[in-house]
Design a protein around this motif. Sequence first.
Motif, PDB file in Angstrom:
ATOM      1  N   GLY A 258       0.849  -1.182   0.000  1.00 26.96           N
ATOM      2  CA  GLY A 258       0.000   0.000   0.000  1.00 26.96           C
ATOM      3  C   GLY A 258       0.883   1.230   0.000  1.00 26.96           C
ATOM      4  N   PRO A 259       0.697   2.165   0.943  1.00 33.07           N
ATOM      5  CA  PRO A 259       1.558   3.346   1.002  1.00 33.07           C
ATOM      6  C   PRO A 259       2.785   3.153   1.881  1.00 33.07           C
ATOM      7  CG  PRO A 259      -0.247   3.620   2.529  1.00 33.07           C
ATOM      8  CD  PRO A 259      -0.457   2.275   1.871  1.00 33.07           C
ATOM      9  N   ASN A 260       2.943   1.966   2.467  1.00 38.08           N
ATOM     10  CA  ASN A 260       3.969   1.764   3.486  1.00 38.08           C
ATOM     11  C   ASN A 260       5.190   1.045   2.928  1.00 38.08           C
ATOM     12  OD1 ASN A 260       2.263   2.875   5.516  1.00 38.08           O
ATOM     13  ND2 ASN A 260       1.191   0.913   5.655  1.00 38.08           N
ATOM     14  N   LEU A 261       6.354   1.612   3.187  1.00 36.59           N
ATOM     15  CA  LEU A 261       7.621   1.010   2.786  1.00 36.59           C
ATOM     16  C   LEU A 261       7.963  -0.110   3.771  1.00 36.59           C
ATOM     17  CD1 LEU A 261      10.187   1.128   0.979  1.00 36.59           C
ATOM     18  CD2 LEU A 261      11.116   2.782   2.612  1.00 36.59           C
ATOM     19  N   ILE A 262       8.119  -1.343   3.262  1.00 38.56           N
ATOM     20  CA  ILE A 262       8.381  -2.480   4.148  1.00 38.56           C
ATOM     21  C   ILE A 262       9.689  -3.196   3.823  1.00 38.56           C
ATOM     22  CG2 ILE A 262       5.930  -2.867   4.583  1.00 38.56           C
ATOM     23  CD1 ILE A 262       6.095  -5.257   2.658  1.00 38.56           C
ATOM     24  N   SER A 263      10.266  -2.968   2.656  1.00 37.89           N
ATOM     25  CA  SER A 263      11.508  -3.660   2.308  1.00 37.89           C
ATOM     26  C   SER A 263      12.322  -2.801   1.350  1.00 37.89           C
ATOM     27  CB  SER A 263      11.190  -5.016   1.654  1.00 37.89           C
ATOM     28  OG  SER A 263      12.384  -5.677   1.266  1.00 37.89           O
ATOM     29  N   TRP A 264      13.638  -2.761   1.565  1.00 38.08           N
ATOM     30  CA  TRP A 264      14.512  -1.991   0.676  1.00 38.08           C
ATOM     31  C   TRP A 264      15.934  -2.506   0.799  1.00 38.08           C
ATOM     32  CZ3 TRP A 264      12.286   0.076   5.093  1.00 38.08           C
ATOM     33  CH2 TRP A 264      13.161   0.371   6.131  1.00 38.08           C
ATOM     34  N   THR A 265      16.739  -2.182  -0.194  1.00 35.20           N
ATOM     35  CA  THR A 265      18.148  -2.555  -0.167  1.00 35.20           C
ATOM     36  C   THR A 265      18.919  -1.680  -1.141  1.00 35.20           C
ATOM     37  OG1 THR A 265      19.701  -4.424  -0.297  1.00 35.20           O
ATOM     38  CG2 THR A 265      18.029  -4.292  -1.995  1.00 35.20           C
ATOM     39  N   SER A 266      20.214  -1.588  -0.916  1.00 33.20           N
ATOM     40  CA  SER A 266      21.123  -0.898  -1.823  1.00 33.20           C
ATOM     41  C   SER A 266      22.484  -1.545  -1.661  1.00 33.20           C
ATOM     42  CB  SER A 266      21.204   0.596  -1.494  1.00 33.20           C
ATOM     43  OG  SER A 266      22.147   1.250  -2.329  1.00 33.20           O
ATOM     44  N   CYS A 267      22.964  -2.199  -2.702  1.00 29.84           N
ATOM     45  CA  CYS A 267      24.239  -2.906  -2.604  1.00 29.84           C
ATOM     46  C   CYS A 267      24.806  -3.141  -4.006  1.00 29.84           C
ATOM     47  CB  CYS A 267      24.085  -4.238  -1.867  1.00 29.84           C
ATOM     48  SG  CYS A 267      22.939  -5.389  -2.650  1.00 29.84           S
ATOM     49  N   LYS A 268      26.057  -3.575  -4.023  1.00 30.09           N
ATOM     50  CA  LYS A 268      26.728  -3.851  -5.290  1.00 30.09           C
ATOM     51  C   LYS A 268      26.207  -5.130  -5.931  1.00 30.09           C
ATOM     52  CE  LYS A 268      31.388  -1.866  -5.333  1.00 30.09           C
ATOM     53  NZ  LYS A 268      32.818  -2.229  -5.329  1.00 30.09           N
ATOM     54  N   GLN A 269      26.204  -5.159  -7.239  1.00 26.31           N
ATOM     55  CA  GLN A 269      25.930  -6.400  -7.940  1.00 26.31           C
ATOM     56  C   GLN A 269      27.181  -7.283  -7.924  1.00 26.31           C
ATOM     57  OE1 GLN A 269      24.472  -5.417 -11.864  1.00 26.31           O
ATOM     58  NE2 GLN A 269      22.500  -4.700 -11.088  1.00 26.31           N
ATOM     59  N   HIS A 270      26.984  -8.585  -7.970  1.00 25.19           N
ATOM     60  CA  HIS A 270      28.109  -9.507  -7.863  1.00 25.19           C
ATOM     61  C   HIS A 270      28.885  -9.654  -9.169  1.00 25.19           C
ATOM     62  CE1 HIS A 270      26.853 -10.639  -3.873  1.00 25.19           C
ATOM     63  NE2 HIS A 270      25.650 -10.941  -4.310  1.00 25.19           N
ATOM     64  N   ILE A 271      28.299  -9.202 -10.263  1.00 21.40           N
ATOM     65  CA  ILE A 271      28.943  -9.349 -11.564  1.00 21.40           C
ATOM     66  C   ILE A 271      29.225  -7.978 -12.154  1.00 21.40           C
ATOM     67  CG2 ILE A 271      27.828 -11.570 -11.998  1.00 21.40           C
ATOM     68  CD1 ILE A 271      25.834 -10.083 -13.778  1.00 21.40           C
ATOM     69  N   VAL A 272      30.084  -7.949 -13.158  1.00 21.71           N
ATOM     70  CA  VAL A 272      30.364  -6.725 -13.899  1.00 21.71           C
ATOM     71  C   VAL A 272      29.482  -6.708 -15.137  1.00 21.71           C
ATOM     72  CG1 VAL A 272      32.096  -5.373 -15.124  1.00 21.71           C
ATOM     73  CG2 VAL A 272      32.739  -6.640 -13.063  1.00 21.71           C
ATOM     74  N   ALA A 273      28.525  -5.801 -15.173  1.00 18.53           N
ATOM     75  CA  ALA A 273      27.599  -5.707 -16.299  1.00 18.53           C
ATOM     76  C   ALA A 273      28.272  -5.005 -17.472  1.00 18.53           C
ATOM     77  CB  ALA A 273      26.341  -4.963 -15.884  1.00 18.53           C
ATOM     78  N   ARG A 274      28.133  -5.588 -18.647  1.00 19.33           N
ATOM     79  CA  ARG A 274      28.760  -5.001 -19.836  1.00 19.33           C
ATOM     80  C   ARG A 274      27.939  -3.868 -20.432  1.00 19.33           C
ATOM     81  NH1 ARG A 274      31.266 -10.106 -23.289  1.00 19.33           N
ATOM     82  NH2 ARG A 274      32.631 -10.904 -21.626  1.00 19.33           N
TER      83      ARG A 274
END
Length: 311
Positions: A258-274
């Motif tokens: 709904g309007p409520n924030l319940i989950s979030w994350t910010s981190c590096k990806q494990h691979i190098v995207a081309r």
Amino acid sequence: MAVNCLSQILYKDLQQKSDEPVSQFLQPANSIAIELNATGHPLHPNEFNLHISRGLKSEFRDMSWPVCQLNVHNVFLHGKLNEELYLSQPQGFVDASHPTHDLGDLHFFLGIEAIPHSKGLLLSQSRYISDFLKKTGTVDCKPDKTPMATTQKQSAEGGAPMSDPTLYRSVVGALQYATLTLSDDSFAVNHASQFMHAPTEVNWQLVKRILRYLKSTCTSGLLLEHSSSRSLQAVSYADWAGDGFDRKSTRGFAIFLGPNLISWTSCKQHIVARSSTKAEYKALADASAELVWLESLFRELGYPLSSAPVL
């Protein structure tokens, strides 16, 4: 595992508001834990607790159910035993005359303060942050409006090594816990965590910037509003090759019930995207996996979503 996750909190359903007994809510928890272990979900148990905590607090506030706290005494045995061990049942386990300790309305859960609000429930870590600032000697520091400078480039190379790297690791570890109710400093804390192995004085300046930001936001929190909506929405992002040292991308997402924030994350990806497209698709895949898991969680708890999740 599920009993341990939910043993400190009890959601009471008033009979005049619902005909469903509380046991119908508590019983499916065991099956969730079994499925969680079988599928090998990457969440740490503490993160699993907090996902349940934020999601269910939001759901039950919408239903106007009182949230009460219950203390259950647990005994854990660690290590291998070569001899037989006999334990007697504690008082209250089978004797109804010795109930568990009812702590009344919910005030603290996992170190997070739950404050009743006119719009719902406010989750705050102001006490934890205040104590943390006192411990680090920054309680009188000058507040900062942002946790990190957008033009500042951090690297594992350059700068004099810290004379006390243990201090850096201790402070950054405590900062990670401060992101449980403050999502806006997740990126900066994750960035600082990437230099735990060999922190430098330059990295330490970044950490002190985060502490100054906490000084200005220590009274803020996460508000879970009353809402009749039972739908999941998610947004994701990817910073392609944002790290100039290893060229890895940073991904993140935020999920709302709904309007409520319940989950979030910010981190590096494990691979190098081309390409930026690959980095964005990887971020979308991670957010989709989290949405599917949360949808399954609410369905097995007996509270299915009203519509399909939106990403």
